[in-house]
Scaffold this active site. Structure first.
Site, PDB file in Angstrom:
ATOM      1  N   LYS A 284      -8.146   2.773   3.147  1.00 46.90           N
ATOM      2  CA  LYS A 284      -7.106   2.631   4.162  1.00 46.90           C
ATOM      3  C   LYS A 284      -6.868   3.924   4.936  1.00 46.90           C
ATOM      4  CE  LYS A 284      -4.992  -0.403   0.830  1.00 46.90           C
ATOM      5  NZ  LYS A 284      -3.900  -0.517  -0.123  1.00 46.90           N
TER       6      LYS A 284
ATOM      7  N   CYS B  29       5.226   2.092  -8.310  1.00 48.43           N
ATOM      8  CA  CYS B  29       5.155   0.972  -7.369  1.00 48.43           C
ATOM      9  C   CYS B  29       4.072  -0.020  -7.794  1.00 48.43           C
ATOM     10  CB  CYS B  29       4.849   1.497  -5.962  1.00 48.43           C
ATOM     11  SG  CYS B  29       4.617   0.187  -4.747  1.00 48.43           S
TER      12      CYS B  29
ATOM     13  N   THR C 126       0.835  -0.335  -5.598  1.00 55.15           N
ATOM     14  CA  THR C 126       0.054   0.884  -5.402  1.00 55.15           C
ATOM     15  C   THR C 126      -0.769   1.155  -6.652  1.00 55.15           C
ATOM     16  OG1 THR C 126       1.816   1.777  -4.005  1.00 55.15           O
ATOM     17  CG2 THR C 126       0.214   3.351  -4.882  1.00 55.15           C
TER      18      THR C 126
ATOM     19  N   THR D 109       0.836  -1.195   0.000  1.00 52.66           N
ATOM     20  CA  THR D 109       0.000   0.000   0.000  1.00 52.66           C
ATOM     21  C   THR D 109       0.866   1.238   0.000  1.00 52.66           C
ATOM     22  OG1 THR D 109      -1.997   0.933   0.967  1.00 52.66           O
ATOM     23  CG2 THR D 109      -0.225   0.427   2.493  1.00 52.66           C
TER      24      THR D 109
ATOM     25  N   SER E  13       4.755   0.558   0.642  1.00 52.29           N
ATOM     26  CA  SER E  13       5.657   0.205  -0.456  1.00 52.29           C
ATOM     27  C   SER E  13       5.937   1.365  -1.405  1.00 52.29           C
ATOM     28  CB  SER E  13       5.093  -0.975  -1.236  1.00 52.29           C
ATOM     29  OG  SER E  13       3.814  -0.653  -1.732  1.00 52.29           O
TER      30      SER E  13
END
Length: 181
Positions: free
Chosen positions: A42, A168, A171, A10, A133
């Protein structure tokens, strides 16, 4: 076992600019090399919408920590600093909590903290904090945008998160942004 401060799966970004603070999070949930969900939330407001929290790490662990953090906020009348320190202290010393794999970002109108199971309660110098991440990518992009544009905190977070999502693999660009003005 991976380090609590180097979690994958995430990206959470907190940005303070002027009197506004935002926390942004991507929506991707990944298990090993499979995307399980695209639209997880989140990031959320807690304590009468005066505090925003976001997490990176194991979902069940993060939800457990949310509950404990809300309890600390109730216990200390919404004092973010005291609640963050007490949660970190419990997290580090409690036999059960020490096993939890998550990192939390918590902000209010005055403070921006990273809280970890290592006992960390860190407030960054520049008012920008990225975890997960893609956290370093998002944080670097946000710092550049703060230094070289006049964009507001929400716009900076949105752009920086999209940059992180383009780099990423853990993500995505389905971003939730919560704001305190």
């Amino acid at each position: 076992m991976q380090s609590r401060t180097n979690l994958h799966g995430t990206t959470i970004l907190a940005v303070r600019r002027g009197s506004n603070v935002v926390v942004a999070g991507d929506g991707q949930v990944t298990m090993k090399d499979t995307i399980m969900k695209h639209s997880a939330k989140k990031v959320r407001k807690i304590y009468n919408d005066r505090i925003i929290v976001g997490f990176a790490g194991a979902t069940a662990d993060a939800l457990n920590l949310y509950e404990r953090f809300e309890g600390k906020l109730e216990q200390f009348n919404g004092n973010l600093t005291r609640s963050a320190v007490e949660l970190a202290k419990d997290w580090r010393t409690d036999k059960y909590l020490r096993r939890l794999e998550a990192v939390i970002v918590a902000v209010d109108s005055e403070h921006l903290f990273l809280i970890s199971g290592n006992g960390d309660v860190i407030e960054p110098d520049e008012g920008v904090l990225g975890i997960g991440s893609g956290g370093a990518y998002a944080q670097a992009a946000a710092v550049a945008l703060i230094r070289h544009t006049e964009l507001d905190a929400s716009s900076i977070a949105d752009i920086a998160m999209k940059i992180a999502g383009s780099i990423c693999i853990y993500t995505n660009e389905q971003i939730t942004i919560e704001e305190i003005k």
